[in-house]
Design a protein around this motif. Structure first.
Motif, PDB file in Angstrom:
ATOM      1  N   ALA A 149     -52.512 102.038  68.725  1.00 20.95           N
ATOM      2  CA  ALA A 149     -52.255 103.351  68.128  1.00 20.95           C
ATOM      3  C   ALA A 149     -53.571 103.983  67.669  1.00 20.95           C
ATOM      4  CB  ALA A 149     -51.296 103.196  66.956  1.00 20.95           C
ATOM      5  N   LEU A 150     -54.440 103.170  67.109  1.00 21.50           N
ATOM      6  CA  LEU A 150     -55.743 103.641  66.633  1.00 21.50           C
ATOM      7  C   LEU A 150     -56.565 104.193  67.798  1.00 21.50           C
ATOM      8  CD1 LEU A 150     -57.396 103.535  63.947  1.00 21.50           C
ATOM      9  CD2 LEU A 150     -58.461 101.473  64.858  1.00 21.50           C
ATOM     10  N   LYS A 151     -56.563 103.429  68.865  1.00 22.47           N
ATOM     11  CA  LYS A 151     -57.298 103.819  70.071  1.00 22.47           C
ATOM     12  C   LYS A 151     -56.742 105.138  70.620  1.00 22.47           C
ATOM     13  CE  LYS A 151     -56.879 103.357  74.728  1.00 22.47           C
ATOM     14  NZ  LYS A 151     -55.669 103.840  75.219  1.00 22.47           N
ATOM     15  N   ASP A 152     -55.406 105.229  70.705  1.00 20.87           N
ATOM     16  CA  ASP A 152     -54.790 106.444  71.246  1.00 20.87           C
ATOM     17  C   ASP A 152     -55.132 107.675  70.408  1.00 20.87           C
ATOM     18  OD1 ASP A 152     -53.709 105.132  73.352  1.00 20.87           O
ATOM     19  OD2 ASP A 152     -51.712 104.856  72.464  1.00 20.87           O
ATOM     20  N   LEU A 153     -55.233 107.479  69.098  1.00 15.45           N
ATOM     21  CA  LEU A 153     -55.549 108.609  68.221  1.00 15.45           C
ATOM     22  C   LEU A 153     -56.967 109.130  68.453  1.00 15.45           C
ATOM     23  CD1 LEU A 153     -54.273 107.908  64.587  1.00 15.45           C
ATOM     24  CD2 LEU A 153     -53.830 109.910  66.009  1.00 15.45           C
ATOM     25  N   LEU A 154     -57.927 108.199  68.595  1.00 10.16           N
ATOM     26  CA  LEU A 154     -59.335 108.619  68.665  1.00 10.16           C
ATOM     27  C   LEU A 154     -59.840 108.906  70.073  1.00 10.16           C
ATOM     28  CD1 LEU A 154     -59.347 107.034  65.733  1.00 10.16           C
ATOM     29  CD2 LEU A 154     -61.788 107.402  66.039  1.00 10.16           C
ATOM     30  N   GLU A 155     -59.235 108.238  71.054  1.00 14.04           N
ATOM     31  CA  GLU A 155     -59.783 108.315  72.415  1.00 14.04           C
ATOM     32  C   GLU A 155     -59.977 109.740  72.949  1.00 14.04           C
ATOM     33  OE1 GLU A 155     -59.231 105.126  75.629  1.00 14.04           O
ATOM     34  OE2 GLU A 155     -57.834 106.718  76.196  1.00 14.04           O
ATOM     35  N   PRO A 156     -59.005 110.653  72.727  1.00 12.86           N
ATOM     36  CA  PRO A 156     -59.170 112.005  73.271  1.00 12.86           C
ATOM     37  C   PRO A 156     -60.457 112.684  72.810  1.00 12.86           C
ATOM     38  CG  PRO A 156     -56.962 111.709  72.360  1.00 12.86           C
ATOM     39  CD  PRO A 156     -57.734 110.499  72.000  1.00 12.86           C
ATOM     40  N   TYR A 157     -60.986 112.286  71.674  1.00 14.66           N
ATOM     41  CA  TYR A 157     -62.187 112.936  71.144  1.00 14.66           C
ATOM     42  C   TYR A 157     -63.452 112.205  71.548  1.00 14.66           C
ATOM     43  CZ  TYR A 157     -58.484 114.922  68.366  1.00 14.66           C
ATOM     44  OH  TYR A 157     -57.335 115.536  67.994  1.00 14.66           O
ATOM     45  N   MET A 158     -63.305 111.068  72.178  1.00 13.75           N
ATOM     46  CA  MET A 158     -64.489 110.239  72.431  1.00 13.75           C
ATOM     47  C   MET A 158     -64.838 110.107  73.914  1.00 13.75           C
ATOM     48  SD  MET A 158     -64.445 107.315  69.505  1.00 13.75           S
ATOM     49  CE  MET A 158     -63.195 106.314  70.304  1.00 13.75           C
ATOM     50  N   THR A 159     -64.353 111.023  74.735  1.00 12.42           N
ATOM     51  CA  THR A 159     -64.584 110.865  76.179  1.00 12.42           C
ATOM     52  C   THR A 159     -66.077 110.818  76.517  1.00 12.42           C
ATOM     53  OG1 THR A 159     -64.057 113.200  76.268  1.00 12.42           O
ATOM     54  CG2 THR A 159     -62.448 111.713  77.216  1.00 12.42           C
ATOM     55  N   LYS A 160     -66.847 111.655  75.852  1.00  9.24           N
ATOM     56  CA  LYS A 160     -68.288 111.679  76.155  1.00  9.24           C
ATOM     57  C   LYS A 160     -68.936 110.332  75.790  1.00  9.24           C
ATOM     58  CE  LYS A 160     -72.153 113.912  77.214  1.00  9.24           C
ATOM     59  NZ  LYS A 160     -72.825 114.796  76.235  1.00  9.24           N
ATOM     60  N   ALA A 161     -68.560 109.805  74.652  1.00 11.16           N
ATOM     61  CA  ALA A 161     -69.106 108.513  74.217  1.00 11.16           C
ATOM     62  C   ALA A 161     -68.736 107.433  75.230  1.00 11.16           C
ATOM     63  CB  ALA A 161     -68.575 108.156  72.835  1.00 11.16           C
ATOM     64  N   ILE A 162     -67.475 107.442  75.642  1.00  9.82           N
ATOM     65  CA  ILE A 162     -66.996 106.432  76.582  1.00  9.82           C
ATOM     66  C   ILE A 162     -67.721 106.545  77.924  1.00  9.82           C
ATOM     67  CG2 ILE A 162     -64.951 105.674  77.891  1.00  9.82           C
ATOM     68  CD1 ILE A 162     -63.302 106.599  75.375  1.00  9.82           C
ATOM     69  N   GLU A 163     -67.835 107.771  78.414  1.00 13.06           N
ATOM     70  CA  GLU A 163     -68.520 107.985  79.704  1.00 13.06           C
ATOM     71  C   GLU A 163     -69.982 107.541  79.633  1.00 13.06           C
ATOM     72  OE1 GLU A 163     -68.155 112.106  80.669  1.00 13.06           O
ATOM     73  OE2 GLU A 163     -66.017 111.892  81.145  1.00 13.06           O
ATOM     74  N   THR A 164     -70.632 107.904  78.545  1.00 14.22           N
ATOM     75  CA  THR A 164     -72.051 107.554  78.403  1.00 14.22           C
ATOM     76  C   THR A 164     -72.241 106.041  78.454  1.00 14.22           C
ATOM     77  OG1 THR A 164     -72.354 109.508  77.030  1.00 14.22           O
ATOM     78  CG2 THR A 164     -74.078 107.830  76.924  1.00 14.22           C
ATOM     79  N   ILE A 165     -71.388 105.325  77.746  1.00 15.27           N
ATOM     80  CA  ILE A 165     -71.519 103.862  77.722  1.00 15.27           C
ATOM     81  C   ILE A 165     -71.157 103.267  79.081  1.00 15.27           C
ATOM     82  CG2 ILE A 165     -70.573 101.750  76.712  1.00 15.27           C
ATOM     83  CD1 ILE A 165     -70.448 103.255  74.042  1.00 15.27           C
ATOM     84  N   LEU A 166     -70.084 103.798  79.683  1.00 17.49           N
ATOM     85  CA  LEU A 166     -69.678 103.303  81.008  1.00 17.49           C
ATOM     86  C   LEU A 166     -70.829 103.447  82.008  1.00 17.49           C
ATOM     87  CD1 LEU A 166     -66.007 104.570  81.540  1.00 17.49           C
ATOM     88  CD2 LEU A 166     -66.795 102.205  81.310  1.00 17.49           C
ATOM     89  N   ARG A 167     -71.494 104.581  81.938  1.00 11.67           N
ATOM     90  CA  ARG A 167     -72.581 104.834  82.886  1.00 11.67           C
ATOM     91  C   ARG A 167     -73.667 103.765  82.748  1.00 11.67           C
ATOM     92  NH1 ARG A 167     -74.804 109.673  81.356  1.00 11.67           N
ATOM     93  NH2 ARG A 167     -72.761 110.637  81.112  1.00 11.67           N
ATOM     94  N   ILE A 168     -73.938 103.363  81.528  1.00 10.15           N
ATOM     95  CA  ILE A 168     -74.990 102.356  81.331  1.00 10.15           C
ATOM     96  C   ILE A 168     -74.534 100.957  81.729  1.00 10.15           C
ATOM     97  CG2 ILE A 168     -76.503 101.247  79.633  1.00 10.15           C
ATOM     98  CD1 ILE A 168     -76.476 103.872  78.079  1.00 10.15           C
ATOM     99  N   VAL A 169     -73.332 100.568  81.308  1.00 11.13           N
ATOM    100  CA  VAL A 169     -72.935  99.175  81.583  1.00 11.13           C
ATOM    101  C   VAL A 169     -72.529  98.955  83.032  1.00 11.13           C
ATOM    102  CG1 VAL A 169     -72.302  98.502  79.240  1.00 11.13           C
ATOM    103  CG2 VAL A 169     -70.584  99.544  80.706  1.00 11.13           C
ATOM    104  N   GLU A 170     -72.162 100.033  83.717  1.00  8.49           N
ATOM    105  CA  GLU A 170     -71.736  99.849  85.118  1.00  8.49           C
ATOM    106  C   GLU A 170     -72.873 100.061  86.105  1.00  8.49           C
ATOM    107  OE1 GLU A 170     -68.348 102.364  85.475  1.00  8.49           O
ATOM    108  OE2 GLU A 170     -66.984 100.810  84.726  1.00  8.49           O
ATOM    109  N   ARG A 171     -74.037 100.396  85.562  1.00  6.88           N
ATOM    110  CA  ARG A 171     -75.173 100.657  86.425  1.00  6.88           C
ATOM    111  C   ARG A 171     -75.603  99.391  87.152  1.00  6.88           C
ATOM    112  NH1 ARG A 171     -79.008 103.940  83.118  1.00  6.88           N
ATOM    113  NH2 ARG A 171     -79.476 101.956  82.152  1.00  6.88           N
TER     114      ARG A 171
END
Ligand SMILES: Nc1ncnc2c1ncn2[C@@H]1O[C@H](COP(=O)(O)OP(=O)(O)O)[C@@H](O)[C@H]1O
Ligand SMILES: [Mg+2]
Ligand SMILES: [Zn+2]
Lengths: 135, 248
Positions: B226-248
């Motif tokens: 529930a916590l994740k669902d509440l915050l996730e919509p606002y954190m897409t940029k943060a998530i994408e930025t981290i994904l880009r680094i760890v998946e490189r």
């Protein structure tokens, strides 16, 4: 199996220090093990022996290892009283927690004189290398 | 002579990570713990192998957010400590609370430093991303992780309050002097995206998330999904930025 983690930390350190100095022989390593780690002495000695043998395969020869067990000593910040572990009782569960992270002793142990949790672990906290003699 | 073998062990243990992200802020109560927990879970559910470390040594609370009972759940001992896995996810979690119970740790600076080094040197992560919840300010917890971790990339959290922003300015100097490059900024408890953008410009940090006041947040404490669902919509940029680094 925490003993293995501690023994591994020791051998990683020996290897690093030896390579740093370009030395392949270590005449003597003195390791101090604090009482609060409450490790199984035999398991620790065995682990250290095994790991040192594998160091040898990687070209680093450790000739002698001395392990010294250090009794835990506490000193109260509030009243100055000093005591050791046998003076205060801790349960098996508490000993287990302290064994992983000795500093949590401050949750479970209190000064026998004034009852404060604010004390110093003067000795016997963790594991360290006291001497490293290169050949 | 005093050689601390933990320092060498830590080096080795932290070398497994592709990215280490301490969540930091000079002020308390700005949402670091909430953000660290939600962000970790979002990334874990996207398939990233994430570790979450609660480094708020004297006042750990990440386990409360994740709904982990530290009395009944314990890390497994295996040549060190294996962090606890959260439910069905691949999220690995470690906290000193497993050993201090839910009690306050009356620790002084050197104890905190010792406890951190102990935790870092015995924990066997298998994750590739480490997110670290830290206490407010730049005391031992933050300084230790900055000096022990290889190339840490902190996320700075602030609220729109002038006090918070001013203290962030000062701490950015500290980070820069230590050669640390922040990943970006999260502005929490902000009612407007424009305001968040302004703040990020003032601080010269990339805006990774702009999170409003969330009325239902209290109800989501202890319910990680529930916590994740509440915050996730606002954190897409943060998530994408981290994904880009760890998946490189
Ligand atoms: N966006 C938000 N909306 C509503 N409440 C929030 C929000 N962010 C944080 N909180 C609440 O504010 C308090 C402090 O958050 P916390 O994550 O513990 O801050 P910190 O770790 O920085 O001290 C908590 O009670 C949390 O539930
Ligand atoms: Mg917090
Ligand atoms: Zn006393």
């Amino acid at each position: 199996m925490h003993e293995w983690a501690l023994a591994e930390a020791i051998t990683v350190t020996i290897e690093y220090e030896a390579r740093k100095r370009g030395s392949r022989t270590i005449e003597l390593v003195e390791v101090v093990v604090g009482e609060l780690q409450s490790i199984d002495r035999e398991v620790f000695e065995f682990a250290l022996k095994e790991l040192i043998a594998s160091l040898r395969e990687r070209g680093i020869d450790v000739r002698k290892v001395d392990i010294e067990f250090e009794e835990a000593k506490f000193k109260c910040f509030r009243c100055g009283y000093q005591w050791n572990l046998s003076e205060v009782g801790i349960s098996e569960h508490e000993r287990e927690a302290i064994h992983f992270i000795p500093d949590v002793a401050k949750v479970y142990i209190r000064c026998p004189k004034c009852g404060s949790h604010d004390f110093e672990i003067v000795a016997g906290r963790g594991v360290y290398i006291k001497r490293l003699e290169f050949g | 002579m005093f050689i601390d073998p933990r320092l060498y062990a830590i080096k080795r243990r932290l070398a497994v990570f592709r990215l280490i992200v301490p969540i930091v802020s000079p002020k308390g109560g700005v949402g670091k713990s909430v953000i660290a927990a939600a962000l970790s879970l979002s990334l874990a559910l996207k398939g990233v192998r994430v570790g979450l470390l609660d480094l708020d040594i004297t006042n750990p609370c990440s386990h409360l957010l994740l709904g982990i009972d530290v009395e009944t759940t314990k890390p497994i001992e295996d040549r060190g400590i294996r962090p606890v896995k959260l439910g069905s996810t691949e999220l690995e979690f470690m906290s000193i609370a497993f050993y201090s119970g839910n009690k306050t740790l009356p620790l002084r600076g050197t104890d905190i430093d010792n406890a951190i080094k102990e935790v870092l040197s015995i924990t066997q992560w298998s994750a590739s991303l480490l997110i670290i919840d830290t206490p407010p300010g730049f005391s031992d917890e933050v300084l230790d992780i900055i000096s022990l971790a290889p190339n840490p990339r902190p996320i700075i959290v602030t609220t729109p309050s002038v006090l918070s922003i001013e203290t962030v300015k000062r701490s950015l100097e500290v980070l820069s002097n230590e050669g640390v490059k922040p990943l970006g900024l999260i502005v929490n408890l902000s009612h407007s995206v424009d305001l968040c953008l302004q703040i990020s410009q003032v601080l010269s940090l990339e805006l990774l998330a702009c999170i409003p006041w969330l009325t239902n947040l209290e109800k989501a404490v202890g319910k990680p999904l529930a916590l994740k669902d509440l915050l996730e919509p606002y954190m897409t940029k943060a998530i994408e930025t981290i994904l880009r680094i760890v998946e490189r």
